[in-house]
Motif scaffolding. Sequence first.
Motif, PDB file in Angstrom:
ATOM      1  N   ALA A  41       0.830  -1.208   0.000  1.00 21.85           N
ATOM      2  CA  ALA A  41       0.000   0.000   0.000  1.00 21.85           C
ATOM      3  C   ALA A  41       0.866   1.261   0.000  1.00 21.85           C
ATOM      4  CB  ALA A  41      -0.929   0.000   1.210  1.00 21.85           C
ATOM      5  N   ALA A  42       1.948   1.249   0.795  1.00 24.66           N
ATOM      6  CA  ALA A  42       2.841   2.408   0.855  1.00 24.66           C
ATOM      7  C   ALA A  42       3.531   2.630  -0.489  1.00 24.66           C
ATOM      8  CB  ALA A  42       3.877   2.215   1.963  1.00 24.66           C
ATOM      9  N   CYS A  43       3.958   1.542  -1.141  1.00 20.05           N
ATOM     10  CA  CYS A  43       4.589   1.677  -2.463  1.00 20.05           C
ATOM     11  C   CYS A  43       3.590   2.191  -3.496  1.00 20.05           C
ATOM     12  CB  CYS A  43       5.164   0.331  -2.911  1.00 20.05           C
ATOM     13  SG  CYS A  43       6.667  -0.145  -2.045  1.00 20.05           S
ATOM     14  N   GLY A  44       2.338   1.722  -3.373  1.00 15.67           N
ATOM     15  CA  GLY A  44       1.292   2.226  -4.267  1.00 15.67           C
ATOM     16  C   GLY A  44       1.048   3.712  -4.071  1.00 15.67           C
ATOM     17  N   LEU A  45       1.089   4.162  -2.801  1.00 17.05           N
ATOM     18  CA  LEU A  45       0.907   5.584  -2.511  1.00 17.05           C
ATOM     19  C   LEU A  45       2.082   6.396  -3.057  1.00 17.05           C
ATOM     20  CD1 LEU A  45      -0.979   7.580  -1.102  1.00 17.05           C
ATOM     21  CD2 LEU A  45       0.295   7.205   1.014  1.00 17.05           C
ATOM     22  N   MET A  46       3.289   5.825  -2.998  1.00 14.70           N
ATOM     23  CA  MET A  46       4.446   6.486  -3.600  1.00 14.70           C
ATOM     24  C   MET A  46       4.269   6.593  -5.105  1.00 14.70           C
ATOM     25  SD  MET A  46       7.496   4.659  -1.423  1.00 14.70           S
ATOM     26  CE  MET A  46       8.524   4.597  -2.877  1.00 14.70           C
ATOM     27  N   ALA A  47       3.731   5.523  -5.722  1.00 11.55           N
ATOM     28  CA  ALA A  47       3.572   5.504  -7.178  1.00 11.55           C
ATOM     29  C   ALA A  47       2.675   6.637  -7.657  1.00 11.55           C
ATOM     30  CB  ALA A  47       3.012   4.161  -7.630  1.00 11.55           C
ATOM     31  N   ILE A  48       1.668   6.983  -6.876  1.00 14.70           N
ATOM     32  CA  ILE A  48       0.747   8.054  -7.279  1.00 14.70           C
ATOM     33  C   ILE A  48       1.072   9.369  -6.581  1.00 14.70           C
ATOM     34  CG2 ILE A  48      -1.114   6.459  -7.857  1.00 14.70           C
ATOM     35  CD1 ILE A  48      -2.427   7.155  -5.190  1.00 14.70           C
ATOM     36  N   SER A  51       5.644   1.811 -12.970  1.00 10.16           N
ATOM     37  CA  SER A  51       4.584   2.822 -12.831  1.00 10.16           C
ATOM     38  C   SER A  51       5.110   4.232 -13.096  1.00 10.16           C
ATOM     39  CB  SER A  51       3.978   2.763 -11.420  1.00 10.16           C
ATOM     40  OG  SER A  51       4.882   3.266 -10.451  1.00 10.16           O
ATOM     41  N   GLN A  52       6.436   4.428 -12.944  1.00  3.25           N
ATOM     42  CA  GLN A  52       7.020   5.761 -13.120  1.00  3.25           C
ATOM     43  C   GLN A  52       7.457   6.034 -14.555  1.00  3.25           C
ATOM     44  OE1 GLN A  52       7.122   7.974 -10.205  1.00  3.25           O
ATOM     45  NE2 GLN A  52       5.708   6.288  -9.842  1.00  3.25           N
ATOM     46  N   LEU A  53       7.407   5.037 -15.417  1.00 13.17           N
ATOM     47  CA  LEU A  53       7.880   5.211 -16.791  1.00 13.17           C
ATOM     48  C   LEU A  53       7.116   6.289 -17.575  1.00 13.17           C
ATOM     49  CD1 LEU A  53       8.750   1.574 -17.927  1.00 13.17           C
ATOM     50  CD2 LEU A  53      10.307   3.534 -17.853  1.00 13.17           C
ATOM     51  N   TRP A  82      -1.679  10.960 -19.958  1.00  8.48           N
ATOM     52  CA  TRP A  82      -1.029   9.663 -19.765  1.00  8.48           C
ATOM     53  C   TRP A  82       0.119   9.779 -18.760  1.00  8.48           C
ATOM     54  CZ3 TRP A  82      -2.043   4.858 -20.255  1.00  8.48           C
ATOM     55  CH2 TRP A  82      -1.043   3.899 -20.341  1.00  8.48           C
ATOM     56  N   SER A  83       0.615  10.977 -18.592  1.00  8.73           N
ATOM     57  CA  SER A  83       1.720  11.192 -17.662  1.00  8.73           C
ATOM     58  C   SER A  83       1.229  11.581 -16.271  1.00  8.73           C
ATOM     59  CB  SER A  83       2.638  12.297 -18.194  1.00  8.73           C
ATOM     60  OG  SER A  83       3.151  11.951 -19.447  1.00  8.73           O
ATOM     61  N   GLY A  90      -0.701   5.009 -11.007  1.00  9.10           N
ATOM     62  CA  GLY A  90      -1.414   4.111 -10.107  1.00  9.10           C
ATOM     63  C   GLY A  90      -1.989   2.904 -10.829  1.00  9.10           C
ATOM     64  N   ILE A  91      -2.580   3.142 -12.007  1.00 12.02           N
ATOM     65  CA  ILE A  91      -3.160   2.043 -12.795  1.00 12.02           C
ATOM     66  C   ILE A  91      -2.079   1.052 -13.205  1.00 12.02           C
ATOM     67  CG2 ILE A  91      -4.284   1.477 -14.985  1.00 12.02           C
ATOM     68  CD1 ILE A  91      -5.786   4.171 -14.709  1.00 12.02           C
ATOM     69  N   LEU A  92      -0.934   1.559 -13.664  1.00 12.58           N
ATOM     70  CA  LEU A  92       0.153   0.680 -14.091  1.00 12.58           C
ATOM     71  C   LEU A  92       0.723  -0.103 -12.917  1.00 12.58           C
ATOM     72  CD1 LEU A  92       2.077   2.931 -16.635  1.00 12.58           C
ATOM     73  CD2 LEU A  92       0.626   0.966 -17.118  1.00 12.58           C
ATOM     74  N   PHE A  93       0.783   0.505 -11.754  1.00 15.97           N
ATOM     75  CA  PHE A  93       1.290  -0.204 -10.571  1.00 15.97           C
ATOM     76  C   PHE A  93       0.396  -1.396 -10.240  1.00 15.97           C
ATOM     77  CE2 PHE A  93       1.497  -0.903  -5.964  1.00 15.97           C
ATOM     78  CZ  PHE A  93       2.865  -1.018  -5.771  1.00 15.97           C
TER      79      PHE A  93
END
Length: 478
Positions: free
Chosen positions: A8-15, A89-91, A105-106, A112-115
């Motif tokens: 969950a924390a990594c997902g929050l970082m991703a977004i 997810s950061q690409l 798209w950026s 978040g979707i890609l993660f």
Amino acid sequence: MKQYLLWAACGLMAIGGFGLLPFYLVAVALVLVLLGIGNYSKNKATAFYCWAVLVAIILEPSLAYCSSLLAVLLFVSRRRLLSGCFLFSQLPVLLGPCLPVASWWSSLYASGILFVLFMLASEKFRKISEKLTATSLVLYGIALVIATSCTWELSSVNMEKVEPGYEIGAAVEKVSGRKQKGEGKLVYNNKVYQNVKPEGTVYLDHDAHTDWDDANFMQRRPWGQNFPIAGEPLRMAIGRDGALISNLGAALKKDSSHFVYGLMDGWSVVPLAISLGENLVLADSDFVVNCLAPYQQALIQRITGTDRGFIFFHFVCATMLIAILRWPKPWLALVLVGVYFLSLWWPQVGDVRYVGRHHLWPHTDLGEGLVRVFQLNGVNVRFGSMGTKVLVVAEGFSAKRNKEKVVVLEPKAKVSMDGVVYEAGDIPQGVRDGVVDARLIFCEKDALPSSIYQENGVIIIATGTPSLLDVNYLCSFL
């Protein structure tokens, strides 16, 4: 439970913490703490490295924006799948300025979707999850090199009857260390639509009415709390400056061109810079005007590709992301931290050396604001650590003079000159000897008779509000 909390924390970082920087920083801290706890019983050294990186981020918050560093820690902590998911997810946001796609798209939504999609695919196809992770690291490493190589010009603008501090161009060239190409265009307050050719940098502002601006925009939260939607190099540059100095006079259209950087305003994506080939369109001109450009040195140098030390750092990051696939050593994360701090501490030629805790804000009467006052009075200066002529020591800090001709001390600040220590007192003296908000100067604890002391061609001034000093007097030493 810890595993799901880490996901969950990594997902929050991703977004990007839903566009709020405090949420993102909490997520980063949580990931590092959980990694340390998870590794402690198996490998205490790895746990130490995780916590050491957390300490480094506390000392230098811009490190929190380094996706490469966080991915390396996840990978060497045996969280390889999470490492691959996070980087994948950061690409889009990293390659936003380079890909011919609509700027939505950026956004953080795409990340978040890609993660989530990467996590689901890896869980379902476990046999290929390692290959997916390795592919993500290699792709991100290559993309980081491409993104770091993307640079633009910040063209000057021919502006008549404008105060020196609000001109666009001279300070940018001073900060970047090279002359910028082309002639830019500042567009604002047009009652009717204006057709502007994208030649040089286009600076939009309130009511610009062009092909690119969507509407007026004003931030709903204090500067510095917005998470910058951008690739790792630009995020770190803005983080080093402390905030993106801009009133954000216009919001750019989401589908107008290649997305360079932006922010989240609530649930809305607000593009603030787009690229048109070699040209750049900015939603606001604030951060490049002469009086504010010195406070955005990292961002200006990143945009113009003149941040050589940090370019080297990102190339090291790209190399390490590929190297750890064969050589996953936990201490590699500290190597990245060391290279970054080396880049931060690398000497920079400038005019004013400021020693103290940066307030990340130019509109202050304290020592940092002195550079803005110089600029407003038409004296083009920038911060630096070598070749400087003015030394400003913040309250409670100590410094050693290095050939500066003027030393400004805030209360309780100290400076060492030829082995002799001078200190500013903390009791206000009012206007004294022409110094506003003067303080006494103590030499080896003995009070000197004036708030201005001169010895061997060096001037020492003690004041609680350096920005109120007589700039014309100081200019004679520049």
